[in-house]
Design an enzyme around this catalytic site. Structure first.
Site, mmCIF file in Angstrom:
data_model
loop_
_atom_site.group_PDB
_atom_site.id
_atom_site.type_symbol
_atom_site.label_atom_id
_atom_site.label_comp_id
_atom_site.label_asym_id
_atom_site.label_seq_id
_atom_site.Cartn_x
_atom_site.Cartn_y
_atom_site.Cartn_z
ATOM 1 N N SER A 1 0.814 -1.291 0.286
ATOM 2 C CA SER A 1 -0.178 -0.101 0.044
ATOM 3 C C SER A 1 0.370 1.567 0.181
ATOM 4 O O SER A 1 0.308 2.589 -0.132
ATOM 5 C CB SER A 1 -0.828 0.135 1.192
ATOM 6 O OG SER A 1 0.121 0.386 2.708
ATOM 7 N N GLY B 1 2.813 2.687 2.872
ATOM 8 C CA GLY B 1 2.386 2.654 3.931
ATOM 9 C C GLY B 1 3.228 1.206 4.732
ATOM 10 O O GLY B 1 3.945 0.808 4.393
ATOM 11 N N VAL B 2 2.988 1.585 6.033
ATOM 12 C CA VAL B 2 4.859 1.076 6.859
ATOM 13 C C VAL B 2 4.553 -0.378 7.466
ATOM 14 O O VAL B 2 5.044 -0.943 7.329
ATOM 15 C CB VAL B 2 4.978 1.954 8.079
ATOM 16 C CG1 VAL B 2 3.657 1.881 9.099
ATOM 17 C CG2 VAL B 2 6.360 1.638 9.358
ATOM 18 N N ASP B 3 2.801 -0.639 7.012
ATOM 19 C CA ASP B 3 2.781 -2.017 7.582
ATOM 20 C C ASP B 3 2.791 -3.543 6.366
ATOM 21 O O ASP B 3 3.331 -4.235 6.878
ATOM 22 C CB ASP B 3 1.444 -2.088 7.634
ATOM 23 C CG ASP B 3 1.378 -1.098 9.485
ATOM 24 O OD1 ASP B 3 1.819 -1.630 10.333
ATOM 25 O OD2 ASP B 3 -0.170 -0.790 9.757
ATOM 26 N N SER B 4 2.111 -2.859 5.525
ATOM 27 C CA SER B 4 2.772 -3.596 4.571
ATOM 28 C C SER B 4 3.933 -3.786 4.011
ATOM 29 O O SER B 4 4.659 -4.865 2.848
ATOM 30 C CB SER B 4 1.613 -3.286 2.449
ATOM 31 O OG SER B 4 2.287 -2.049 2.783
ATOM 32 N N MET C 1 -1.463 -2.327 -5.891
ATOM 33 C CA MET C 1 -2.983 -1.983 -7.223
ATOM 34 C C MET C 1 -3.541 -0.367 -7.484
ATOM 35 O O MET C 1 -3.381 -0.040 -6.246
ATOM 36 C CB MET C 1 -4.019 -2.579 -5.929
ATOM 37 C CG MET C 1 -4.168 -4.178 -5.993
ATOM 38 S SD MET C 1 -5.495 -4.992 -4.949
ATOM 39 C CE MET C 1 -5.393 -4.144 -3.585
ATOM 40 N N CYS D 1 -13.639 -4.169 -0.883
ATOM 41 C CA CYS D 1 -11.982 -3.676 -1.699
ATOM 42 C C CYS D 1 -10.702 -5.183 -1.396
ATOM 43 O O CYS D 1 -10.457 -5.639 -2.038
ATOM 44 C CB CYS D 1 -11.094 -2.600 -1.118
ATOM 45 S SG CYS D 1 -9.738 -1.687 -1.827
ATOM 46 N N GLY E 1 -0.131 -6.381 5.156
ATOM 47 C CA GLY E 1 -0.258 -5.962 6.464
ATOM 48 C C GLY E 1 -0.840 -6.519 7.309
ATOM 49 O O GLY E 1 -1.227 -5.045 8.083
ATOM 50 N N CYS F 1 -10.472 5.959 0.536
ATOM 51 C CA CYS F 1 -10.438 6.245 -0.635
ATOM 52 C C CYS F 1 -10.490 7.716 -2.139
ATOM 53 O O CYS F 1 -10.416 8.032 -2.445
ATOM 54 C CB CYS F 1 -8.838 5.577 -2.024
ATOM 55 S SG CYS F 1 -9.607 4.137 -2.167
#
Length: 359
Positions: free
Chosen positions: A9, A11-14, A33, A100, A124, A199
């Site tokens: 994504s 972001g830090v998590d993924s 995606m 999603c 994530g 989004c």
């Protein structure tokens, strides 16, 4: 070497999930995606922006992983945005992020991972997957980080999907540890803020988006009290959600809330705080994720009726028409049709579905 497709994504998590899988010895590829056409103004708090894709690309470069962008805009509009609009039109309050995940990340992207010869897809999300050798079934379980737990938004996963999915962040009890992991690895987004907005509606004006996207006008109608008294005029059903108090423009002797929406009569039913509470709901499109088949007898469970809501004790009854009736031990406030209802047995997800309009 086993191959893993990492849903990135930006972001830090993924990104941390990618790092963990690479460290575990997987051959990894990162994929973002593309869900919207280029252009337009978007909030800094929205996800899936062009900047997010560049952040994901930078992380993959740092980790020595190939990176790809897959264009899923058509599928996103069909399975997420169209569902969002349709749900509001029939009196629901949808959760497009669940759609999603269901149709894009664990639908279209999952199938693309198969085509690419990947053994697992990785996200994530803060949740855990375990295999129960006694029952022979894969289980979806809560994250060790209770504050970040995302098992609620993954209730739809099938046994096949669970078997080929990895959620490495579910074992982290503190988000700070995830950020430290990313920072120590030199990942550029270690301190990046989390996305919060839907989004495709970053300004929060759902009704304005629905009118523009659908090209329709939504007629005014009556505000009606629970006793049938007409209290005023509403601006169109799509402007309101169950539990809403602000923006009604109604003068009343005590605080008044949206209790229900009726598309058939184009009315919005208003009531007091006490009238917001319900002791029962019906769920459709139910997935008994931990069980081989729906239970023949009523079962006792704990229930969430919205993301991160406090769990409530209830009895779940599987009906012949494949719906599920949930009867709460204590009445619950502002149960909203269109939202997910998820059942738990301790930290294990028993099943979940969508709260039906006629509940």
């Amino acid at each position: 070497m086993a191959k893993a497709l990492i849903a990135m994504s930006g972001g830090v998590d993924s990104s941390a999930a990618a790092l963990l899988m690479k460290n575990a010895g997987f051959e990894c590829m990162g994929v973002t995606m593309k869900l919207r056409e280029s252009g337009g103004e978007f909030s800094e708090k929205a996800c899936c922006t062009a900047d997010d894709a560049e952040d994901a690309r930078g992380v993959c470069a740092k980790l020595g992983m190939p990176f790809y962008v897959f264009n899923f805009t058509e599928e996103f509009n069909k399975n997420v945005v169209d569902n969002f609009v349709r749900s509001y039109e029939i009196g629901e309050t949808p959760n497009p992020c669940i759609d999603c995940n269901r149709f894009l990340k664990f639908g279209k992207l999952y199938r693309r991972a198969e085509e690419l010869g990947c053994d697992v897809i990785v996200t994530g999300h803060y949740a855990r997957i375990e295999f129960n050798e006694n029952t022979g079934r894969w289980l979806l379980k809560k994250s060790l980080n209770a504050a970040k737990d995302q098992s609620y938004v993954l209730y739809f996963l099938s046994q096949e999907q669970l078997a080929h999915t990895r959620l490495p962040l579910g074992e982290f009890a503190d988000k700070a540890d995830v950020r430290s992991l990313a920072e120590n690895a030199g990942l550029l987004n270690a301190a990046k803020r989390e996305s919060q907005d839907i989004c495709f509606v970053p300004d929060g004006d759902y009704a304005g988006f629905i009118r523009e996207y659908s090209g329709k006008s939504y007629p005014e109608g009556d505000f009606v009290g629970t006793d049938g008294t007409v209290l005023g005029k509403h601006k169109g059903l799509i402007h309101y959600t169950v539990g809403q108090r602000k923006g009604l423009g109604i003068s009343y002797s005590e605080p008044i809330y949206v209790c229900k929406k009726s598309p058939k009569s184009n009315t919005v039913i208003l009531g007091t705080e006490k009238e917001l509470f319900s002791d029962e709901l019906t769920a459709r499109d139910f997935n008994w994720i931990s069980l081989p088949e729906p239970p023949a007898e009523p079962i006792e469970v704990s229930v969430r009726t919205r993301y991160h809501a406090k769990e409530a004790r209830a009895v779940a009854v599987s009906n012949a028409d494949k719906t599920v009736t949930i009867r709460f031990k204590e009445p619950q406030r502002a149960i909203s049709p269109g939202q997910a209802v998820v059942l738990y047995d301790g930290d294990t997800v028993v099943g979940g579905g969508v709260i039906a309009v006629d509940s």
